[in-house]
Design a protein around this motif. Sequence first.
Motif, short mmCIF file in Angstrom:
data_model
loop_
_atom_site.label_atom_id
_atom_site.label_comp_id
_atom_site.label_asym_id
_atom_site.label_seq_id
_atom_site.Cartn_x
_atom_site.Cartn_y
_atom_site.Cartn_z
N ALA A 314 -2.32 12.65 -8.56
CA ALA A 314 -0.97 12.38 -9.04
C ALA A 314 0.00 13.29 -8.31
O ALA A 314 -0.13 14.53 -8.36
CB ALA A 314 -0.88 12.62 -10.54
N VAL A 315 0.95 12.71 -7.62
CA VAL A 315 1.95 13.48 -6.88
C VAL A 315 3.27 13.43 -7.65
O VAL A 315 3.82 12.35 -7.90
CB VAL A 315 2.15 12.91 -5.45
CG1 VAL A 315 3.32 13.60 -4.76
CG2 VAL A 315 0.87 13.08 -4.64
N LEU A 316 3.77 14.59 -8.01
CA LEU A 316 5.02 14.69 -8.75
C LEU A 316 6.14 15.11 -7.80
O LEU A 316 6.14 16.22 -7.27
CB LEU A 316 4.90 15.71 -9.88
CG LEU A 316 3.87 15.39 -10.96
CD1 LEU A 316 3.86 16.49 -12.03
CD2 LEU A 316 4.13 14.03 -11.61
N GLY A 317 7.06 14.20 -7.55
CA GLY A 317 8.21 14.49 -6.68
C GLY A 317 8.08 13.89 -5.30
O GLY A 317 7.07 14.12 -4.63
N ALA A 344 -8.15 9.62 -0.52
CA ALA A 344 -7.78 9.78 -1.93
C ALA A 344 -6.98 8.56 -2.38
O ALA A 344 -6.35 7.86 -1.59
CB ALA A 344 -6.95 11.04 -2.11
N LYS A 345 -6.99 8.33 -3.69
CA LYS A 345 -6.13 7.33 -4.30
C LYS A 345 -4.91 8.06 -4.84
O LYS A 345 -5.05 9.06 -5.54
CB LYS A 345 -6.87 6.61 -5.43
CG LYS A 345 -6.05 5.54 -6.12
CD LYS A 345 -6.85 4.87 -7.24
CE LYS A 345 -6.01 3.82 -7.95
NZ LYS A 345 -6.77 3.17 -9.06
N VAL A 346 -3.72 7.58 -4.51
CA VAL A 346 -2.51 8.33 -4.81
C VAL A 346 -1.58 7.53 -5.73
O VAL A 346 -1.32 6.35 -5.50
CB VAL A 346 -1.75 8.70 -3.51
CG1 VAL A 346 -0.51 9.53 -3.83
CG2 VAL A 346 -2.66 9.46 -2.54
N VAL A 364 -0.48 2.96 -2.47
CA VAL A 364 0.12 4.01 -3.29
C VAL A 364 0.99 3.37 -4.36
O VAL A 364 1.78 2.47 -4.08
CB VAL A 364 0.96 4.98 -2.43
CG1 VAL A 364 1.57 6.08 -3.29
CG2 VAL A 364 0.12 5.58 -1.32
N GLN A 365 0.85 3.85 -5.59
CA GLN A 365 1.62 3.31 -6.70
C GLN A 365 2.68 4.31 -7.15
O GLN A 365 2.42 5.52 -7.15
CB GLN A 365 0.70 2.99 -7.89
CG GLN A 365 -0.40 1.98 -7.58
CD GLN A 365 -1.36 1.80 -8.75
OE1 GLN A 365 -1.41 2.61 -9.66
NE2 GLN A 365 -2.11 0.71 -8.72
N GLN A 366 3.86 3.81 -7.52
CA GLN A 366 4.88 4.66 -8.11
C GLN A 366 5.00 4.30 -9.58
O GLN A 366 5.36 3.17 -9.92
CB GLN A 366 6.24 4.54 -7.42
CG GLN A 366 7.29 5.46 -8.03
CD GLN A 366 8.53 5.62 -7.17
OE1 GLN A 366 8.70 4.95 -6.16
NE2 GLN A 366 9.39 6.54 -7.56
N ALA A 367 4.71 5.27 -10.44
CA ALA A 367 4.76 5.04 -11.88
C ALA A 367 6.16 5.32 -12.42
O ALA A 367 6.93 6.07 -11.82
CB ALA A 367 3.73 5.93 -12.59
N ASP A 368 6.46 4.73 -13.56
CA ASP A 368 7.78 4.89 -14.16
C ASP A 368 7.90 6.17 -14.97
O ASP A 368 9.00 6.70 -15.15
CB ASP A 368 8.10 3.70 -15.07
CG ASP A 368 8.25 2.40 -14.28
OD1 ASP A 368 8.72 2.47 -13.12
OD2 ASP A 368 7.90 1.34 -14.82
N THR A 369 6.79 6.67 -15.48
CA THR A 369 6.81 7.87 -16.32
C THR A 369 5.82 8.89 -15.81
O THR A 369 4.87 8.56 -15.08
CB THR A 369 6.48 7.53 -17.79
OG1 THR A 369 5.09 7.13 -17.86
CG2 THR A 369 7.37 6.41 -18.31
N ILE A 370 6.03 10.13 -16.23
CA ILE A 370 5.09 11.20 -15.86
C ILE A 370 3.72 10.92 -16.45
O ILE A 370 2.69 11.10 -15.79
CB ILE A 370 5.63 12.57 -16.32
CG1 ILE A 370 6.93 12.90 -15.57
CG2 ILE A 370 4.59 13.66 -16.10
CD1 ILE A 370 7.63 14.15 -16.09
N GLY A 371 3.70 10.46 -17.70
CA GLY A 371 2.43 10.17 -18.36
C GLY A 371 1.63 9.12 -17.62
O GLY A 371 0.41 9.28 -17.43
#
Length: 431
Positions: A314-317, A344-346, A364-371
């Motif tokens: 999980a990449v934050l930012g 890696a899967k990102v 690569v997926q961009q999620a809507d929330t941190i969770g």
Amino acid sequence: MSILIMGTGYVGITTAIMFAELGIQVTGFDSNAAKIALLNQSHLPFYERGMEPLLQRHLQEQTIRFVQDEQAAIEEHAIIFLCVGTPSNSDGSANLFAIQQASEWIGKYMREQTLVVIKSTVPVGVDERVSEWIASKQTRPIPFDVVVNPEFLREGSAVADALAPDRIVVGSDSEEAAQRLLSLYEKLDCPIIVTNPKAAIMIKYASNAFLATKISFINELARLCDGLEIDISEIAYGIGLDPRIGAMFLKAGIGYGGSCFPKDVDALLHTANSNRKSLTIIEHAAKVNRTQPLYALDVWEKVMPSAFKKATVAVLGLSFKPHTDDLREAPSLVVISELLSRQAKVRVHDPIAVLPVHFRALGVQQADTIGETLQGADAVILCTEWPEYREIDWLPMKPLLNGHIVFDGRNALDGRSLIQSGYDYYGIGSH
């Protein structure tokens, strides 16, 4: 009084809003029709904290307007700011196509004595070329002056920097032209430097190169501290208390990015090489920055149970710094590319910035929330120190994660708290 801003990118819009705030009528010109339409609808083509409400107010008050007709815009103004982009060419030199085009338009359409102000970041000597480009398109001799007035804006705090600058630099061979420009800034209280155009340009490049070097200095020192099991944060704090050094730009991390530091460092090095000079300190600073994300991943991979291969990270930012959506030269993109190369899967998250399309095509997926971003992750990498990430309550996040490893690429998180919550925490040069 009315001024024309040619170019409605980050510098152009900030400059326009600053002068409107100072009570000056502003016209913004851009050849990009979609951008002009967006601006006239009170929307920015980029994200900058606190700027859009000011844009909306000045449009409503009609102190700012945006146009696409270069002829009418130039004919109507005797003070013109060049705020067009000067991106890097493949050899590191500045691409001057936009500034040449704007200069030639000025020469073609100017109707009275004109003050041309170079706000764009350009190499030493370009002021002379701007004069030549203007003169080459004049159909009759109309006097004009070319003055250099570099910007010193920080993304994320551009409006504040513009309205409360730490200095105003003017480069001109004409005292009359310099004073004409300074009259626009008369409501601002800050040190003023009036010098020749070459020196003014060099002040801009030297400022960014020094700050970039300061970042690379602490990042390279962090590599040594890793080997000696010393916490680089303590070293940075200790040396930063010396007023000759200062604490700013001494936080170790995965390197600098953005639209200024990488481009301006490369342009300065190109200027040095073109003049058969060697700037070895700045050359090495650039090298350290290029390799810093890879160095961090190499160190972190050693503590992964099975390296990064087949791990979910999980990449934050994404943005190169908080409070902007700018992805230019963002270290996060290097980190993501390298993670993919290590199989890696990102999954990523950013409060504002949007993941480039080509990464989506690579899975690569961009999620809507941190969770959602943390769900099932084997490790977390912080790439941008957004306040949202610094304020995460990590304890209730534990059940979401498959592995409890946090890699802090900005030394921005509370490592002790994370460790107490049962995480394995690793920063840059942090022990």
